[in-house]
Design a protein around this motif. Structure first.
Motif, PDB file in Angstrom:
ATOM      1  N   LEU A  71       2.357  18.068 -17.492  1.00  0.00           N
ATOM      2  CA  LEU A  71       0.980  18.416 -17.844  1.00  0.00           C
ATOM      3  C   LEU A  71       0.206  17.202 -18.349  1.00  0.00           C
ATOM      4  N   ASP A  72       0.859  16.389 -19.168  1.00  0.00           N
ATOM      5  CA  ASP A  72       0.198  15.172 -19.675  1.00  0.00           C
ATOM      6  C   ASP A  72      -0.204  14.252 -18.524  1.00  0.00           C
ATOM      7  N   LYS A  73       0.654  14.164 -17.520  1.00  0.00           N
ATOM      8  CA  LYS A  73       0.353  13.303 -16.371  1.00  0.00           C
ATOM      9  C   LYS A  73      -0.825  13.864 -15.583  1.00  0.00           C
ATOM     10  N   PHE A  74      -0.820  15.176 -15.354  1.00  0.00           N
ATOM     11  CA  PHE A  74      -1.941  15.803 -14.648  1.00  0.00           C
ATOM     12  C   PHE A  74      -3.249  15.561 -15.398  1.00  0.00           C
ATOM     13  N   ASP A  75      -3.232  15.822 -16.696  1.00  0.00           N
ATOM     14  CA  ASP A  75      -4.451  15.693 -17.506  1.00  0.00           C
ATOM     15  C   ASP A  75      -4.974  14.260 -17.511  1.00  0.00           C
ATOM     16  N   THR A  76      -4.063  13.306 -17.637  1.00  0.00           N
ATOM     17  CA  THR A  76      -4.461  11.898 -17.667  1.00  0.00           C
ATOM     18  C   THR A  76      -5.106  11.482 -16.348  1.00  0.00           C
ATOM     19  N   LEU A  77      -4.495  11.874 -15.238  1.00  0.00           N
ATOM     20  CA  LEU A  77      -5.012  11.474 -13.927  1.00  0.00           C
ATOM     21  C   LEU A  77      -6.345  12.148 -13.613  1.00  0.00           C
ATOM     22  N   LEU A  78      -6.523  13.383 -14.056  1.00  0.00           N
ATOM     23  CA  LEU A  78      -7.772  14.098 -13.762  1.00  0.00           C
ATOM     24  C   LEU A  78      -8.954  13.572 -14.578  1.00  0.00           C
ATOM     25  N   LYS A  79      -8.687  12.724 -15.555  1.00  0.00           N
ATOM     26  CA  LYS A  79      -9.779  12.061 -16.256  1.00  0.00           C
ATOM     27  C   LYS A  79     -10.381  10.934 -15.403  1.00  0.00           C
ATOM     28  N   GLU A  80      -9.579  10.455 -14.445  1.00  0.00           N
ATOM     29  CA  GLU A  80      -9.987   9.325 -13.617  1.00  0.00           C
ATOM     30  C   GLU A  80     -10.243   9.724 -12.164  1.00  0.00           C
ATOM     31  N   TYR A  81      -9.557  10.786 -11.711  1.00  0.00           N
ATOM     32  CA  TYR A  81      -9.666  11.218 -10.321  1.00  0.00           C
ATOM     33  C   TYR A  81     -10.144  12.668 -10.257  1.00  0.00           C
ATOM     34  N   GLU A  82     -10.642  13.052  -9.077  1.00  0.00           N
ATOM     35  CA  GLU A  82     -11.090  14.429  -8.885  1.00  0.00           C
ATOM     36  C   GLU A  82      -9.936  15.365  -8.564  1.00  0.00           C
ATOM     37  N   GLU A  83      -8.894  14.825  -7.897  1.00  0.00           N
ATOM     38  CA  GLU A  83      -7.747  15.642  -7.503  1.00  0.00           C
ATOM     39  C   GLU A  83      -6.455  14.847  -7.676  1.00  0.00           C
ATOM     40  N   VAL A  84      -5.345  15.598  -7.737  1.00  0.00           N
ATOM     41  CA  VAL A  84      -4.014  14.989  -7.815  1.00  0.00           C
ATOM     42  C   VAL A  84      -3.132  15.618  -6.748  1.00  0.00           C
ATOM     43  N   VAL A  85      -2.435  14.782  -5.986  1.00  0.00           N
ATOM     44  CA  VAL A  85      -1.401  15.251  -5.068  1.00  0.00           C
ATOM     45  C   VAL A  85      -0.063  14.784  -5.617  1.00  0.00           C
ATOM     46  N   TYR A  86       0.786  15.744  -5.970  1.00  0.00           N
ATOM     47  CA  TYR A  86       2.090  15.424  -6.565  1.00  0.00           C
ATOM     48  C   TYR A  86       3.185  15.693  -5.543  1.00  0.00           C
ATOM     49  N   ILE A  87       4.003  14.674  -5.277  1.00  0.00           N
ATOM     50  CA  ILE A  87       5.095  14.778  -4.314  1.00  0.00           C
ATOM     51  C   ILE A  87       6.418  14.614  -5.072  1.00  0.00           C
ATOM     52  N   PRO A  88       7.018  15.703  -5.521  1.00  0.00           N
ATOM     53  CA  PRO A  88       8.307  15.626  -6.216  1.00  0.00           C
ATOM     54  C   PRO A  88       9.462  15.666  -5.216  1.00  0.00           C
ATOM     55  N   MET A  89      10.685  15.552  -5.704  1.00  0.00           N
ATOM     56  CA  MET A  89      11.841  15.659  -4.819  1.00  0.00           C
ATOM     57  C   MET A  89      11.971  17.095  -4.313  1.00  0.00           C
ATOM     58  N   SER A  90      12.774  17.287  -3.296  1.00  0.00           N
ATOM     59  CA  SER A  90      12.938  18.578  -2.639  1.00  0.00           C
ATOM     60  C   SER A  90      13.230  19.707  -3.625  1.00  0.00           C
ATOM     61  N   SER A  91      12.578  20.849  -3.399  1.00  0.00           N
ATOM     62  CA  SER A  91      12.810  22.013  -4.260  1.00  0.00           C
ATOM     63  C   SER A  91      14.241  22.522  -4.144  1.00  0.00           C
ATOM     64  N   GLY A  92      14.924  22.149  -3.050  1.00  0.00           N
ATOM     65  CA  GLY A  92      16.303  22.573  -2.887  1.00  0.00           C
ATOM     66  C   GLY A  92      17.275  21.796  -3.755  1.00  0.00           C
ATOM     67  N   LEU A  93      16.802  20.702  -4.347  1.00  0.00           N
ATOM     68  CA  LEU A  93      17.671  19.850  -5.155  1.00  0.00           C
ATOM     69  C   LEU A  93      17.285  19.825  -6.630  1.00  0.00           C
ATOM     70  N   SER A  94      16.085  20.273  -6.949  1.00  0.00           N
ATOM     71  CA  SER A  94      15.620  20.215  -8.329  1.00  0.00           C
ATOM     72  C   SER A  94      14.591  21.315  -8.586  1.00  0.00           C
ATOM     73  N   GLY A  95      14.494  21.730  -9.842  1.00  0.00           N
ATOM     74  CA  GLY A  95      13.504  22.729 -10.212  1.00  0.00           C
ATOM     75  C   GLY A  95      12.146  22.120 -10.523  1.00  0.00           C
ATOM     76  N   THR A  96      12.025  20.794 -10.401  1.00  0.00           N
ATOM     77  CA  THR A  96      10.768  20.118 -10.731  1.00  0.00           C
ATOM     78  C   THR A  96       9.608  20.635  -9.895  1.00  0.00           C
ATOM     79  N   CYS A  97       9.847  20.820  -8.600  1.00  0.00           N
ATOM     80  CA  CYS A  97       8.783  21.252  -7.696  1.00  0.00           C
ATOM     81  C   CYS A  97       8.263  22.635  -8.091  1.00  0.00           C
TER      82      CYS A  97
END
Length: 222
Positions: A71-97
């Motif tokens: 959330l901190d990363k999203f909030d920080t980037l949205l202060k500078e950009y209009e949108e964020v595209v986040y590409i995490p590792m595969s959902s089959g290998l981690s719960g991050t996605c």
């Protein structure tokens, strides 16, 4: 011209902090637990130390970033950009996605989480594709759709050609390379895909048109 879309990934892509700065990519540092102590990849731990611990039979496990860190990363980037595209590792290998996707729902379409079923080198290539699309002025939704089409096509072709190779991993390698190559109009090849099943050949033709038109005017002419 600076893009209005921030490209965010994590260190599972193999992109270092130095390389991320060169590319204009933003990184989430993945946590690694060694004997119960948390280290952040790239920042607190380097490869030599990591392999030394593995060799000494230390208790080494991986974890996903905390929701607060994402959330901190999203909030920080949205202060500078209009949108964020986040590409995490595969959902089959981690719960991050999955975690990031749930968190992104509160940002009114400004945060796009891409599950393209990749890790390491292939994940890195997805990040590079996203950077190129962002520089061309594509929106976050367009970038997510492009990467989603690429990922879905790779999975279908991998299954379709699995009997043509000695392992599913070899089939995936060839499918990933060919799809990435034709979608970016690079033109390189690692296999004679004319010998692949008709479904795979038709899919390559389809993504060739989609990728070329999305990638550039020159690609469209090709």
């Amino acid at each position: 011209m600076k893009s209005n879309v921030a490209i965010l990934t994590d260190t599972n892509s193999g992109i270092t902090m130095q390389k991320a700065e060169e590319l204009g990519v933003h990184l989430i540092l993945m946590p690694i637990l060694i004997d119960g102590e948390v280290y952040l990849e790239e920042k607190d731990i380097q490869k030599d130390f990591f392999f030394e611990k593995l060799g000494s039979n230390a208790d080494v496990t991986t974890s996903q970033p905390s929701p607060g860190d994402i959330l901190d990363k999203f909030d920080t980037l949205l202060k500078e950009y209009e949108e964020v595209v986040y590409i995490p590792m595969s959902s089959g290998l981690s719960g991050t996605c999955q975690t990031a996707s749930m968190l992104a729902a509160d940002y009114d379409g400004k945060v796009h989480v891409v599950d393209n079923q990749r890790i390491s080198v292939t994940m890195r290539q997805s990040v590079l594709d996203a950077v190129a699309l962002a520089e061309e002025g594509k929106s976050g939704a367009e970038i997510k759709a492009y990467l989603g089409i690429m990922a879905g096509t790779i999975i279908i072709i991998t299954v379709n050609i699995s009997n043509y190779y000695t392992s599913i991993f070899e089939a995936f390698r060839h499918a990933a390379f060919q799809v990435s190559s034709v979608m970016t109009t690079t033109g390189f090849s690692t296999a004679d895909f004319d010998k692949w099943p008709e479904l795979s050949r038709m899919l390559l033709l389809a993504v060739m048109c989609i990728g070329a038109c999305a990638g550039s005017t020159g690609g469209g002419f090709k």
